[in-house]
Scaffold this motif. Structure first.
Motif, short mmCIF file in Angstrom:
data_model
loop_
_atom_site.label_atom_id
_atom_site.label_comp_id
_atom_site.label_asym_id
_atom_site.label_seq_id
_atom_site.Cartn_x
_atom_site.Cartn_y
_atom_site.Cartn_z
N LEU A 129 0.78 -1.18 0.02
CA LEU A 129 -0.11 -0.09 -0.12
C LEU A 129 1.00 1.34 0.11
CD1 LEU A 129 -2.48 -0.86 3.10
CD2 LEU A 129 -3.11 -0.70 0.48
N THR A 130 1.87 1.12 0.67
CA THR A 130 2.82 2.60 0.92
C THR A 130 4.20 2.13 0.39
OG1 THR A 130 1.73 2.54 3.19
CG2 THR A 130 3.43 3.69 2.93
N SER A 131 4.70 3.24 -0.15
CA SER A 131 6.08 3.22 -0.76
C SER A 131 7.00 3.43 0.50
CB SER A 131 6.17 4.11 -1.68
OG SER A 131 6.49 5.60 -1.01
N PRO A 132 8.42 2.78 0.35
CA PRO A 132 9.39 2.95 1.19
C PRO A 132 9.31 4.21 1.84
CG PRO A 132 9.99 1.44 -0.32
CD PRO A 132 8.75 1.88 -1.03
N GLN A 133 9.43 5.50 0.63
CA GLN A 133 9.46 6.71 1.00
C GLN A 133 8.55 7.29 1.74
OE1 GLN A 133 9.67 5.63 -2.07
NE2 GLN A 133 11.11 6.70 -3.25
N GLY A 134 7.12 6.48 1.95
CA GLY A 134 6.21 6.79 2.89
C GLY A 134 6.68 6.73 4.59
N LEU A 135 7.90 5.86 4.76
CA LEU A 135 8.16 5.57 5.98
C LEU A 135 9.07 6.87 6.44
CD1 LEU A 135 9.98 1.99 5.26
CD2 LEU A 135 8.40 2.57 7.17
N VAL A 136 9.78 7.49 5.53
CA VAL A 136 10.55 8.74 5.67
C VAL A 136 9.54 9.85 5.99
CG1 VAL A 136 12.05 10.34 4.69
CG2 VAL A 136 12.36 8.13 4.10
N ALA A 137 8.47 10.00 5.36
CA ALA A 137 7.54 11.12 5.40
C ALA A 137 6.86 10.70 6.80
CB ALA A 137 6.29 10.88 4.34
N GLN A 138 6.55 9.60 7.09
CA GLN A 138 5.95 9.27 8.76
C GLN A 138 7.11 9.70 9.50
OE1 GLN A 138 3.23 8.43 9.68
NE2 GLN A 138 3.72 7.90 11.92
N GLY A 139 8.33 9.49 9.57
CA GLY A 139 9.51 10.08 10.19
C GLY A 139 9.61 11.65 10.72
N ARG A 140 9.26 12.22 9.48
CA ARG A 140 9.13 13.51 9.48
C ARG A 140 8.05 14.26 10.20
NH1 ARG A 140 9.98 16.58 3.80
NH2 ARG A 140 9.94 18.28 4.96
N GLY A 141 6.65 13.43 10.05
CA GLY A 141 5.51 13.88 10.66
C GLY A 141 5.65 13.49 12.16
N GLU A 142 6.34 12.46 12.57
CA GLU A 142 6.44 12.02 14.07
C GLU A 142 7.34 13.21 14.65
OE1 GLU A 142 8.62 8.47 14.68
OE2 GLU A 142 6.93 7.35 13.62
N ALA A 143 8.40 13.70 14.17
CA ALA A 143 9.16 14.80 14.73
C ALA A 143 8.23 15.90 15.04
CB ALA A 143 10.13 15.10 14.08
N PHE A 144 7.34 16.31 14.11
CA PHE A 144 6.73 17.62 14.23
C PHE A 144 5.53 17.12 15.26
CE2 PHE A 144 8.25 18.57 10.25
CZ PHE A 144 8.75 20.11 10.35
N ASP A 145 5.04 16.25 15.21
CA ASP A 145 3.80 15.79 15.98
C ASP A 145 4.31 15.87 17.38
OD1 ASP A 145 1.11 15.09 16.40
OD2 ASP A 145 1.33 13.12 15.98
N SER A 155 -8.35 12.97 -1.41
CA SER A 155 -7.32 12.18 -1.78
C SER A 155 -6.34 11.30 -1.22
CB SER A 155 -6.24 13.53 -2.64
OG SER A 155 -4.93 12.81 -2.82
N VAL A 156 -6.33 10.32 -1.47
CA VAL A 156 -5.73 9.12 -0.58
C VAL A 156 -4.43 8.77 -1.08
CG1 VAL A 156 -6.12 6.81 0.50
CG2 VAL A 156 -8.08 8.32 -0.24
N ASN A 157 -3.16 8.74 -0.38
CA ASN A 157 -1.94 8.18 -0.74
C ASN A 157 -1.65 6.98 0.12
OD1 ASN A 157 -1.10 8.85 1.59
ND2 ASN A 157 0.38 10.43 1.13
N GLY A 158 -0.40 6.54 -0.08
CA GLY A 158 -0.16 5.13 0.60
C GLY A 158 -0.13 5.23 2.18
N ASN A 159 0.24 6.51 2.60
CA ASN A 159 0.48 6.54 4.23
C ASN A 159 -1.09 6.63 4.58
OD1 ASN A 159 2.91 7.07 3.26
ND2 ASN A 159 3.45 7.97 5.34
N VAL A 160 -2.01 7.41 4.09
CA VAL A 160 -3.46 7.52 4.48
C VAL A 160 -4.06 6.15 4.37
CG1 VAL A 160 -5.65 8.68 3.96
CG2 VAL A 160 -3.63 10.00 3.78
#
Ligand code: ATP
Length: 247
Positions: A28-44, A75-80
């Motif tokens: 469902l999710t691309s490996p780059q989705g892991l990086v995006a999640q990591g960025r999001g975690e820091a802000f959260d 709109s739905v991407n792999g992370n969503v």
């Protein structure tokens, strides 16, 4: 995750990380989705992992836009798809918006996997496979959308959109509702309604606001009037930088 107790202080954050990992494994999710999640975690983390008052206001305004739209698309991407499949289907059902799969790294196989996943979570129809229209100003693969979906929509909710696409959709004159934990991202900067909140909290809260607005017969134009996207981003940035509780 099985061995992690719910009382663990990082439980929720680790649960989300695990869902993204499982999303990558399920295609469902691309490996780059892991990086995006990591960025999001820091802000959260810096936001206190909670919906701030300014994000709650933005979520109410977003709900009003979705209800007031002629043709709204979520709109739905792999992370969503990995993080909030139920919540995104419920939001579409509640507001009457369509769902369209929209990927940064587009592949027909992954779009089909996501569409099937959303159907399993109750979606009636998922757009994104026809790809018979193009967003002007983007390269070929990034430009592909459905003619009767994002291309024709007047209001688009784009959780975790990349900056180029967000800017190009804005150029098309769409009212863009962007969920992004980074208030300085280009996507948040071009949004009519920047929602600086975790998509895990944001989508159910937009749905709850939509129900409330409908049940109370609220004047949707009045809810939307006077909303200041720049002030919303500034409040979020201040909260992140200073840990202020008034943002
Ligand atoms: P820009 O919009 O500045 O071009 P980008 O395309 O470089 O940003 P990505 O690296 O694709 O951004 O990261 C995606 C964005 O999504 C990041 O800003 C990140 O904070 C945000 N993000 C990641 N996970 C979540 C989440 N669960 N909820 C909300 N936002 C998230």
């Amino acid at each position: 995750m099985e061995e992690l107790p719910e009382s663990h202080p990082r439980y929720e954050s680790l649960r989300q990380r695990h869902r993204i990992e499982a999303g990558v494994e399920a295609g469902l999710t691309s490996p780059q989705g892991l990086v995006a999640q990591g960025r999001g975690e820091a802000f959260d983390y810096l936001l206190g992992e909670q919906t701030t008052p300014s994000a709650d206001t933005a979520e109410r305004v977003a709900a009003a836009h979705l209800l007031d739209a002629d043709d709204a698309v979520v709109s739905v991407n792999g992370n969503v798809a990995a993080l909030v499949p139920d919540a995104v289907v419920e939001l579409a059902d509640t507001t009457g918006a369509a769902l369209e799969v929209n990927l940064f790294n587009r592949s027909r196989e992954r779009i089909e996997t996501i569409a099937e996943h959303l159907s399993e979570h109750g979606a009636d129809e998922v757009k994104g496979l026809t790809a018979d229209a193009r967003i002007p100003g983007l390269d070929h693969e990034r430009a592909k959308v459905d003619a009767d979906g994002i291309y024709a929509a007047d209001v688009v909710l784009v959780p975790l959109e990349d900056g180029d696409r967000a800017a190009a959709l804005g150029e098309m004159g769409k009212t863009e509702l962007v969920v992004d934990l980074n208030p300085l991202s280009r996507s948040a900067a071009v949004a009519a309604v920047p929602i600086v909140d975790n998509v895990v909290r944001a989508l159910p809260n937009v749905t709850a606001h939509a129900r409330d607005l409908r049940e109370t017969g609220a004047d949707l134009e009045a809810v939307v009037a006077g909303f200041d996207p720049a002030a919303t981003r500034t409040a979020a940035e201040k909260r992140i930088r200073q840990g202020s509780l008034d943002g």
